[in-house]
Design a protein around this motif. Structure first.
Motif, mmCIF file in Angstrom:
data_model
loop_
_atom_site.group_PDB
_atom_site.id
_atom_site.type_symbol
_atom_site.label_atom_id
_atom_site.label_comp_id
_atom_site.label_asym_id
_atom_site.label_seq_id
_atom_site.Cartn_x
_atom_site.Cartn_y
_atom_site.Cartn_z
ATOM 1 N N SER A 9 0.811 -1.215 0.000
ATOM 2 C CA SER A 9 0.000 0.000 0.000
ATOM 3 C C SER A 9 0.846 1.269 0.000
ATOM 4 O O SER A 9 0.330 2.358 -0.272
ATOM 5 N N ASP A 62 0.072 1.447 -9.109
ATOM 6 C CA ASP A 62 -1.341 1.819 -9.228
ATOM 7 C C ASP A 62 -2.208 0.820 -8.478
ATOM 8 O O ASP A 62 -1.768 -0.280 -8.114
ATOM 9 N N LEU A 63 -3.452 1.185 -8.269
ATOM 10 C CA LEU A 63 -4.353 0.397 -7.438
ATOM 11 C C LEU A 63 -4.576 -1.001 -8.017
ATOM 12 O O LEU A 63 -4.547 -2.000 -7.292
ATOM 13 N N GLY A 64 -4.774 -1.091 -9.332
ATOM 14 C CA GLY A 64 -5.022 -2.390 -9.939
ATOM 15 C C GLY A 64 -3.854 -3.337 -9.773
ATOM 16 O O GLY A 64 -4.026 -4.515 -9.438
ATOM 17 N N THR A 65 -2.645 -2.819 -9.993
ATOM 18 C CA THR A 65 -1.442 -3.634 -9.819
ATOM 19 C C THR A 65 -1.294 -4.085 -8.376
ATOM 20 O O THR A 65 -0.940 -5.233 -8.105
ATOM 21 N N ILE A 70 -3.665 -4.524 -6.117
ATOM 22 C CA ILE A 70 -4.677 -5.539 -5.781
ATOM 23 C C ILE A 70 -4.272 -6.901 -6.347
ATOM 24 O O ILE A 70 -4.364 -7.928 -5.667
ATOM 25 N N ASN A 71 -3.803 -6.923 -7.593
ATOM 26 C CA ASN A 71 -3.379 -8.183 -8.209
ATOM 27 C C ASN A 71 -2.192 -8.787 -7.484
ATOM 28 O O ASN A 71 -2.131 -9.998 -7.256
ATOM 29 N N ARG A 72 -1.253 -7.913 -7.119
ATOM 30 C CA ARG A 72 -0.047 -8.403 -6.420
ATOM 31 C C ARG A 72 -0.415 -8.954 -5.046
ATOM 32 O O ARG A 72 0.089 -9.996 -4.627
ATOM 33 N N GLN A 130 -3.238 -10.261 -4.191
ATOM 34 C CA GLN A 130 -3.945 -11.528 -4.387
ATOM 35 C C GLN A 130 -2.958 -12.665 -4.634
ATOM 36 O O GLN A 130 -3.122 -13.772 -4.100
#
Length: 395
Positions: free
Chosen positions: A339, A345-348, A350-352, A354
């Motif tokens: 964070s 970026d936010l999408g990256t 979240i994927n990371r 996960q």
């Protein structure tokens, strides 16, 4: 199915005086035939586009966490040169690449001292690994492929390690019939349309199967085990532990795999054993289709690895789950830092996040067992413990 491999197996059966082979022999051919076995003909069928995923396919983090542990092992052993890292069954070589790169970037002294050895049974896998590592070797990495015979007795100072290796060892299948142990054999059949093979039962092929259960203090021939109870015995794992111990002079054995202690593996409730087939990220229990095209695995009995290790000079130093092991080595810090990572970026993010959580999900990879054994260690060295076995801090 591979018609050629099927024919090879049929010929093996016909050559036997009793017209049968053990399931272990069948599994050995299906997985490890040098030309047509699963691990020879399907070197690319691992990962997102293949039949199954392993922890290294989630990214470099798994290998890098192992590298953190290896650095500590090198320090505990007194900075030996050479420092041997022996990976057994390196698959597509992802762990080796991630470990070597991490050592090069973050601990050049350990990198310089490290001699990375790979023991790979599959010629096709070995060729794939060598192609991948051509650049690494030219950059100064001390990396080479060896056979067990090329490693001298008591010559390794460092760590033998494996990830999802033992689950693919050929296993004997056994069944309890009227209170007696019987072995399941494979013979030919003209009656089964989808497979030319059928199972029959007979006397045990070796007394080692009986000795196996004596070693783990379990009797599956009496109550409360039901008649027809069926399970597996991994005799190859016993030979593997003995071989590792013979080669290790001083250091550690790190085994990561899915499985149970013996009392959970051989529970009466698990009356059909643990054998599974993997094909295109789906699993099923039909062992006699897609021959040479599907993976076949059985869970690992960790108690046997411990008991056999003790009889061969390996001391159990600890057992934990992969989730706890990785968190103790710093994966939790990586998750927490996402964070605040500059430029992400936010999408990256979240994927990371996960991906990292998949490695510690207790319902999947995070529930794998991590067994640590040692040999030739002083009381002071054993007393230091390993970071991966410490309880990770709560967040």
């Amino acid at each position: 199915m591979s018609n050629i491999l099927t024919q090879i197996i049929l010929e093996k059966i016909q050559q036997n005086t009793q017209r049968r082979i053990t399931f272990a022999d069948y599994m050995e051919l299906a997985l490890y035939h040098p030309e047509y076995g699963y691990y020879a003909a399907n070197v690319g069928k691992i990962g997102a586009q293949g039949d199954f995923m392993t922890s290294p396919h989630l990214g470099a983090d798994f290998g890098e966490m192992l590298a953190v542990q290896f650095i500590e092992i090198w320090e505990i052993l007194g900075h030996p040169t050479p420092f041997h890292l022996v990976e057994m069954g390196a698959g597509q070589g992802l762990i080796a690449a991630d470990v070597i790169k991490y050592l090069y970037r973050h601990h050049r002294d350990c990198f310089t001292a490290t001699e990375y050895l790979i023991i790979e049974q599959s010629p096709a896998m070995r060729q794939l690994q060598q192609q991948q590592f051509s650049k690494l070797s030219s950059s100064g990495a001390n990396l080479r492929w060896v056979t067990w015979e090329e490693i001298a007795t008591d010559s390794i100072t460092g760590c033998f390690f494996s990830n999802e290796l033992i689950d693919a060892f050929p296993v004997h299948q056994i069944q309890v019939t009227e209170g007696k142990l019987q072995e399941i054999y494979i013979t030919t059949s003209d009656k089964i349309p989808e497979s030319p093979f059928q199972e029959i039962t007979g006397e045990l092929s070796t007394p080692k199967i009986t000795e196996y259960f004596q070693q783990i203090d379990i009797d599956i021939t009496g109550k409360p085990y039901p008649d027809g109870y069926r399970t597996e015995v991994n005799l190859a794992a016993l030979d593997w532990v003995r071989q590792v111990s013979e080669k290790l002079k001083q250091g550690y054995v790190l085994t990561i795999d899915y499985g149970y202690p013996a009392h959970r593996y051989y529970t009466p409730m698990r009356h059909q054993g643990t054998l599974q087939c993997y094909y295109q990220h789906r699993y099923h229990d039909n062992l006699y289709i897609l021959i040479g095209e599907q993976d076949i695995t059985a869970h690992v009995d960790f108690t046997t690895l411990e008991r056999q290790g003790e009889s061969c000079g390996l001391e159990k130093l600890g057992f934990t789950q992969q989730a706890m092991f990785l968190m103790a080595l710093g994966l939790g810090d990586r998750i927490a830092a996402l964070s605040t990572t500059p430029g992400m970026d936010l999408g990256t993010m979240i994927n990371r996040r996960q991906v990292l959580h998949e490695a510690i999900d207790p319902r999947g990879l995070g529930g794998f067992g991590v067994l640590v054994q040692g040999k030739g260690l002083s009381e002071e060295q054993k007393g230091k413990g390993l970071q991966g076995l410490r309880i990770p801090p709560m967040r």
